[in-house]
Write a protein that holds these residues in place. Structure first.
Motif, PDB file in Angstrom:
ATOM      1  N   MET A   1      41.731  14.537 -27.940  1.00  0.00           N
ATOM      2  CA  MET A   1      41.670  13.253 -27.268  1.00  0.00           C
ATOM      3  C   MET A   1      40.253  12.692 -27.410  1.00  0.00           C
ATOM      4  SD  MET A   1      42.509  12.462 -23.318  1.00  0.00           S
ATOM      5  CE  MET A   1      41.293  11.555 -22.436  1.00  0.00           C
ATOM      6  N   GLU A   2      40.173  11.452 -27.778  1.00  0.00           N
ATOM      7  CA  GLU A   2      38.883  10.779 -27.892  1.00  0.00           C
ATOM      8  C   GLU A   2      38.463  10.265 -26.513  1.00  0.00           C
ATOM      9  OE1 GLU A   2      38.299   8.647 -31.991  1.00  0.00           O
ATOM     10  OE2 GLU A   2      40.166   8.017 -31.034  1.00  0.00           O
ATOM     11  N   ASN A   3      37.177  10.258 -26.286  1.00  0.00           N
ATOM     12  CA  ASN A   3      36.629   9.754 -25.031  1.00  0.00           C
ATOM     13  C   ASN A   3      35.680   8.603 -25.322  1.00  0.00           C
ATOM     14  OD1 ASN A   3      37.510  11.653 -22.797  1.00  0.00           O
ATOM     15  ND2 ASN A   3      36.847  13.060 -24.388  1.00  0.00           N
ATOM     16  N   PHE A   4      35.652   7.661 -24.398  1.00  0.00           N
ATOM     17  CA  PHE A   4      34.849   6.455 -24.571  1.00  0.00           C
ATOM     18  C   PHE A   4      34.065   6.170 -23.305  1.00  0.00           C
ATOM     19  CE2 PHE A   4      38.415   6.319 -27.379  1.00  0.00           C
ATOM     20  CZ  PHE A   4      37.871   5.881 -28.567  1.00  0.00           C
ATOM     21  N   LYS A   5      32.955   5.500 -23.468  1.00  0.00           N
ATOM     22  CA  LYS A   5      32.155   5.003 -22.351  1.00  0.00           C
ATOM     23  C   LYS A   5      32.037   3.492 -22.501  1.00  0.00           C
ATOM     24  CE  LYS A   5      29.471   8.992 -21.135  1.00  0.00           C
ATOM     25  NZ  LYS A   5      29.093   9.062 -19.751  1.00  0.00           N
ATOM     26  N   ILE A   6      31.650   2.868 -21.433  1.00  0.00           N
ATOM     27  CA  ILE A   6      31.374   1.439 -21.476  1.00  0.00           C
ATOM     28  C   ILE A   6      29.868   1.280 -21.328  1.00  0.00           C
ATOM     29  CG2 ILE A   6      31.729  -0.781 -20.345  1.00  0.00           C
ATOM     30  CD1 ILE A   6      34.508   0.226 -19.522  1.00  0.00           C
ATOM     31  N   THR A   7      29.268   0.550 -22.247  1.00  0.00           N
ATOM     32  CA  THR A   7      27.840   0.263 -22.164  1.00  0.00           C
ATOM     33  C   THR A   7      27.660  -1.232 -21.948  1.00  0.00           C
ATOM     34  OG1 THR A   7      27.580  -0.042 -24.551  1.00  0.00           O
ATOM     35  CG2 THR A   7      27.264   2.190 -23.702  1.00  0.00           C
ATOM     36  N   TRP A   8      26.546  -1.585 -21.332  1.00  0.00           N
ATOM     37  CA  TRP A   8      26.245  -2.993 -21.104  1.00  0.00           C
ATOM     38  C   TRP A   8      24.762  -3.142 -20.799  1.00  0.00           C
ATOM     39  CZ3 TRP A   8      28.156   0.296 -17.546  1.00  0.00           C
ATOM     40  CH2 TRP A   8      27.623   0.315 -16.270  1.00  0.00           C
ATOM     41  N   VAL A   9      24.311  -4.367 -20.757  1.00  0.00           N
ATOM     42  CA  VAL A   9      22.942  -4.674 -20.350  1.00  0.00           C
ATOM     43  C   VAL A   9      23.043  -5.398 -19.015  1.00  0.00           C
ATOM     44  CG1 VAL A   9      20.834  -5.935 -20.915  1.00  0.00           C
ATOM     45  CG2 VAL A   9      22.148  -4.805 -22.736  1.00  0.00           C
ATOM     46  N   GLN A  10      22.339  -4.883 -18.011  1.00  0.00           N
ATOM     47  CA  GLN A  10      22.358  -5.456 -16.659  1.00  0.00           C
ATOM     48  C   GLN A  10      20.967  -5.957 -16.337  1.00  0.00           C
ATOM     49  OE1 GLN A  10      25.231  -5.100 -14.446  1.00  0.00           O
ATOM     50  NE2 GLN A  10      24.178  -6.562 -13.161  1.00  0.00           N
ATOM     51  N   ASP A  11      20.811  -7.262 -16.297  1.00  0.00           N
ATOM     52  CA  ASP A  11      19.504  -7.863 -15.986  1.00  0.00           C
ATOM     53  C   ASP A  11      18.397  -7.287 -16.870  1.00  0.00           C
ATOM     54  OD1 ASP A  11      20.657  -9.446 -13.949  1.00  0.00           O
ATOM     55  OD2 ASP A  11      20.528  -7.773 -12.543  1.00  0.00           O
ATOM     56  N   TYR A  33      33.721  -4.760 -15.989  1.00  0.00           N
ATOM     57  CA  TYR A  33      32.306  -4.644 -16.348  1.00  0.00           C
ATOM     58  C   TYR A  33      31.769  -5.991 -16.852  1.00  0.00           C
ATOM     59  CZ  TYR A  33      32.261   0.433 -15.813  1.00  0.00           C
ATOM     60  OH  TYR A  33      32.313   1.704 -15.302  1.00  0.00           O
ATOM     61  N   GLN A  34      32.585  -6.721 -17.609  1.00  0.00           N
ATOM     62  CA  GLN A  34      32.159  -8.024 -18.121  1.00  0.00           C
ATOM     63  C   GLN A  34      31.943  -9.029 -16.998  1.00  0.00           C
ATOM     64  OE1 GLN A  34      35.513  -8.446 -20.770  1.00  0.00           O
ATOM     65  NE2 GLN A  34      34.232  -8.079 -22.573  1.00  0.00           N
ATOM     66  N   ALA A  35      32.659  -8.868 -15.891  1.00  0.00           N
ATOM     67  CA  ALA A  35      32.580  -9.814 -14.777  1.00  0.00           C
ATOM     68  C   ALA A  35      31.406  -9.528 -13.840  1.00  0.00           C
ATOM     69  CB  ALA A  35      33.883  -9.785 -13.979  1.00  0.00           C
ATOM     70  N   ARG A  36      30.706  -8.429 -14.029  1.00  0.00           N
ATOM     71  CA  ARG A  36      29.583  -8.108 -13.149  1.00  0.00           C
ATOM     72  C   ARG A  36      28.476  -9.147 -13.301  1.00  0.00           C
ATOM     73  NH1 ARG A  36      28.785  -1.549 -13.303  1.00  0.00           N
ATOM     74  NH2 ARG A  36      30.904  -1.074 -12.622  1.00  0.00           N
ATOM     75  N   PRO A  37      27.919  -9.611 -12.188  1.00  0.00           N
ATOM     76  CA  PRO A  37      26.821 -10.579 -12.271  1.00  0.00           C
ATOM     77  C   PRO A  37      25.635  -9.984 -13.032  1.00  0.00           C
ATOM     78  CG  PRO A  37      27.672 -10.442 -10.036  1.00  0.00           C
ATOM     79  CD  PRO A  37      28.305  -9.326 -10.811  1.00  0.00           C
ATOM     80  N   GLY A  38      25.116 -10.722 -13.992  1.00  0.00           N
ATOM     81  CA  GLY A  38      23.965 -10.285 -14.773  1.00  0.00           C
ATOM     82  C   GLY A  38      24.297  -9.369 -15.938  1.00  0.00           C
ATOM     83  N   ALA A  39      25.590  -9.039 -16.144  1.00  0.00           N
ATOM     84  CA  ALA A  39      25.980  -8.135 -17.225  1.00  0.00           C
ATOM     85  C   ALA A  39      26.157  -8.909 -18.533  1.00  0.00           C
ATOM     86  CB  ALA A  39      27.272  -7.417 -16.891  1.00  0.00           C
ATOM     87  N   SER A  40      25.694  -8.294 -19.633  1.00  0.00           N
ATOM     88  CA  SER A  40      25.891  -8.879 -20.957  1.00  0.00           C
ATOM     89  C   SER A  40      26.071  -7.750 -21.959  1.00  0.00           C
ATOM     90  CB  SER A  40      24.685  -9.752 -21.338  1.00  0.00           C
ATOM     91  OG  SER A  40      23.509  -8.958 -21.421  1.00  0.00           O
ATOM     92  N   ASP A  41      26.471  -8.096 -23.164  1.00  0.00           N
ATOM     93  CA  ASP A  41      26.628  -7.147 -24.258  1.00  0.00           C
ATOM     94  C   ASP A  41      27.475  -5.936 -23.847  1.00  0.00           C
ATOM     95  OD1 ASP A  41      26.284  -6.357 -26.896  1.00  0.00           O
ATOM     96  OD2 ASP A  41      24.454  -5.239 -26.477  1.00  0.00           O
ATOM     97  N   VAL A  42      28.610  -6.197 -23.197  1.00  0.00           N
ATOM     98  CA  VAL A  42      29.491  -5.131 -22.714  1.00  0.00           C
ATOM     99  C   VAL A  42      30.325  -4.620 -23.890  1.00  0.00           C
ATOM    100  CG1 VAL A  42      31.280  -4.527 -21.050  1.00  0.00           C
ATOM    101  CG2 VAL A  42      29.578  -6.276 -20.469  1.00  0.00           C
ATOM    102  N   ARG A  43      30.288  -3.301 -24.098  1.00  0.00           N
ATOM    103  CA  ARG A  43      30.982  -2.695 -25.242  1.00  0.00           C
ATOM    104  C   ARG A  43      31.660  -1.391 -24.861  1.00  0.00           C
ATOM    105  NH1 ARG A  43      26.694  -3.074 -30.214  1.00  0.00           N
ATOM    106  NH2 ARG A  43      25.945  -5.153 -29.750  1.00  0.00           N
ATOM    107  N   ILE A  44      32.675  -1.053 -25.628  1.00  0.00           N
ATOM    108  CA  ILE A  44      33.299   0.263 -25.548  1.00  0.00           C
ATOM    109  C   ILE A  44      32.741   1.075 -26.709  1.00  0.00           C
ATOM    110  CG2 ILE A  44      35.458   1.562 -25.741  1.00  0.00           C
ATOM    111  CD1 ILE A  44      36.876  -0.934 -24.572  1.00  0.00           C
TER     112      ILE A  44
END
Length: 59
Positions: A1-11, A33-44
């Protein structure tokens, strides 16, 4: 099974989920995660599994 994380830039600070997800679960949580205030570049991203051996000591 493959596992994934979510990365993003917060402020301007790079962030990474503390848990890993299946691909389906990561895709489900991505909009949260995309809807978080100040979050950008959200990726799996693929998360390698690191197995840790527990060493128990007897009391």
């Amino acid at each position: 099974m493959e596992n994934f994380k979510i990365t993003w830039v917060q402020d301007g600070e790079p962030r990474e989920s503390t848990v890993s997800f299946s691909r389906t679960a990561a895709e489900t949580y991505l909009p949260d995660y995309q809807a978080r205030p100040g979050a950008s570049d959200v990726r799996i991203v693929e998360a390698p599994i690191q197995l840790v051996r527990s060493t128990r000591q007897s009391a």
